[in-house]
Write an enzyme that holds these catalytic residues in place. Structure first.
Site, mmCIF file in Angstrom:
data_model
loop_
_atom_site.group_PDB
_atom_site.id
_atom_site.type_symbol
_atom_site.label_atom_id
_atom_site.label_comp_id
_atom_site.label_asym_id
_atom_site.label_seq_id
_atom_site.Cartn_x
_atom_site.Cartn_y
_atom_site.Cartn_z
ATOM 1 C CG ASP A 130 -6.931 -3.639 -5.761
ATOM 2 O OD1 ASP A 130 -5.552 -4.330 -5.360
ATOM 3 O OD2 ASP A 130 -7.498 -2.969 -4.759
ATOM 4 C CG ASP A 161 0.561 0.412 -6.074
ATOM 5 O OD1 ASP A 161 0.615 -0.736 -5.669
ATOM 6 O OD2 ASP A 161 0.343 1.289 -5.521
ATOM 7 C CD GLU A 195 -2.317 -2.614 -1.189
ATOM 8 O OE1 GLU A 195 -1.566 -2.352 -0.270
ATOM 9 O OE2 GLU A 195 -2.682 -1.936 -2.099
HETATM 10 ZN ZN LIG Z 1 0.227 -1.640 -4.204
#
Ligand SMILES: [Zn+2]
Length: 519
Positions: A130, A161, A195
């Protein structure tokens, strides 16, 4: 009776003594600085890992799925996670044919790859599927979910990320399976789906499942650290920052009550004023700074490569640690390394310009330095505020969005216990970061993650947890995390894949006799 002459003589002797002591002290400081060990030379250059050129395009495609975790889960679109899963199945056929896959909480993925020695503790590689939302898509140079490769970069939300980790791990496994490789010990892969919303249904459930099966990991490798060039003051060589510890997390809600009524007859003390006084006190009294744990280890590791003045200070932390810690508080990024931080994030109260509100509310977010505790932080806040009219309450998950968050999960997290430097797992990861770097001198150092990662749920299940993915952060890049124009250089992505490739190959070097889980 003391004469003027004899008192002057005594002063001269005392001054001489003091001067001598100072001279000895300076000599000790300098000698300590000179005695710092020289940096270890880089390992022999290895042939490059066989990473297919198509890997870049695969990452770009993965960035097109809008697997966004919102503060309000009702806004999430699970069809994007399902579509990403289908894309991974098509893109990594060997992984899906040869590794067993389970789904946890519908969308989190766990793969298991049996090793040659099933009796040895397994290893876990992690990433998350995610991403955080994009505030304003028009502010981006390339569309954040366009998956564009341009100017030597792969652009998009999730490029650093953390889709580069999910795809990077799968690329490394696919390449190794193509070589007929079997890992020395069992390897698990875990890719959570929430997350960015605290990992409550993803990583936490995965960890519970492993715990129920009695699995204990030799080490876990998740996101967190990275290579960096030119971001650490005084350091002229690049560094690999391997996260060995992680700060804790606490959001406290402060509420005050007052007599609601007409603003034409205000009392002396009002809800907003009482709250404002409490917030002012918290801002004016930050938590004390102290240099210990991972940040201290990092500075000591970097010391031989720093200018002489810094080296003298860092070689003499037995004396100068408080001075160095105080110096580090001058910049927000380094201050976060030496103290539990206090951030005033929400303030609310009042709804009409001529009405006194009956209630005012604020939220203060704390990131806890390892060594501090949630309970200790609350107690300290209580004593700083020192006002019984201010009610304190730790916020729950969902509380930040919905206000009350009653009955839901607690959001507070104790700081993660530090993982060891120099353990067998550390050596595997550190060596992989050096071999994949290929450009000469690289300082490999422990690091404190000031954010939070899914890996915190695995700390109780692993001898060591390391946080590193092999992209490179250069001075303007730090703002790209959760920010505008998130991107990864094509070469950096290939290096990130190579780090995973070398970690998996390096597992052969995890000596069972030196493995703490075997002792
Ligand atoms: Zn992350």
């Amino acid at each position: 009776m003391v004469t003027r002459a004899s008192s002057g003589r005594r002063w001269r002797v005392a001054l001489l003594g003091l001067g001598g002591a100072l001279l000895v002290l300076v000599a000790v400081l300098v000698v300590n600085a000179l005695r710092l060990p020289a940096p270890t030379p880089p390992p022999a250059v290895q042939p490059p890992a066989p990473i297919p050129a198509a890997a870049t395009e695969r990452l770009a495609q993965a960035l097109r799925f809008r697997t966004v975790s919102h503060d309000d889960p009702a806004q999430d679109d699970p069809s994007q996670l399902i579509a990403l899963r289908g894309f991974l199945e098509r893109s990594f056929p060997r992984v899906h044919a040869q590794l067993a896959r389970e789904l946890v909480s519908e969308h989190s993925l766990v793969f298991s790859w049996p090793g040659r020695r099933p009796d040895l503790p397994p290893v876990l590689l992690m990433g998350h599927q995610d991403v955080v939302p994009v505030e304003d898509e028009r502010a981006w140079t390339q569309p954040p979910f366009g998956g564009v490769v341009a100017g030597g970069f792969v652009w998009g939300r999730g490029a650093i990320d953390d889709k580069q980790a999910v795809l990077g791990i799968l690329e490394a496994c696919e390449a190794l399976l193509g070589e007929g490789f079997t890992p020395a010990r069992t390897v698990y892969l875990a890719f959570g789906h929430d997350e960015e919303a605290s990992g409550l249904e993803g990583a936490r459930r995965i960890a519970e499942r492993f715990a129920a099966r009695g699995v204990r990991f030799a080490f876990v490798l998740d996101e967190g650290g990275f290579y960096t060039e030119g971001t650490l003051p005084g350091l002229t060589v690049p560094a690999a920052l391997i996260g060995t510890a992680e700060k804790g997390y606490l959001s406290l809600e402060l509420t005050t009550e007052g007599e609601p009524g007409h603003s034409s007859r205000p009392p002396q003390q009002m809800a907003i004023g009482i709250l404002a006084r409490a917030l002012e006190r918290l801002q004016a009294q930050p938590f004390p700074a102290r240099l210990e744990g991972a940040p201290r280890d990092m500075l000591v590791t970097l010391a031989p490569r720093l200018p002489f003045g810094q080296r003298v200070a860092l070689a003499n932390l037995w004396l100068l640690s408080p001075v160095v810690a105080r110096g580090l508080t001058s910049e927000p990024s380094s201050a976060a390394m030496v103290r539990t931080t206090t951030a005033l994030t929400i303030v609310e109260g009042g709804y009409k310009e001529n009405v006194l509100p009956g209630r005012a509310r604020a939220v203060v977010n704390f990131r806890l330095l390892p060594g501090d505790t949630v309970a200790g932080t609350i107690a300290r806040v209580r004593s700083i505020v020192d006002d019984e009219r201010v009610k304190l309450r730790p916020l729950s998950a969902g509380g930040a969005a919905g206000g009350a968050g009653q009955g839901s999960e607690p959001l507070a997290i104790e700081p993660a216990a530090a993982s060891r430097v120099g353990s067998p797992g550390w050596r595997v990861v550190a060596r992989a970061t050096q071999e994949a770097w290929r450009q000469g001198d690289l300082a490999v150092t422990p690091w404190l993650l000031t954010g939070a990662s899914d890996s915190r749920y695995f700390v109780p299940l692993a001898d060591d947890v390391y946080r590193f993915t092999g992209f490179t952060i250069r001075p303007p890049d730090a703002a790209r995390f959760h920010g505008v124009d998130e991107r990864i250089a094509v070469g950096d992505y290939r290096r990130a894949i190579e780090v995973y490739y070398r970690v998996l190959r390096g597992l052969d070097a995890l000596d069972p006799s030196g493995d703490p889980a075997r002792r």
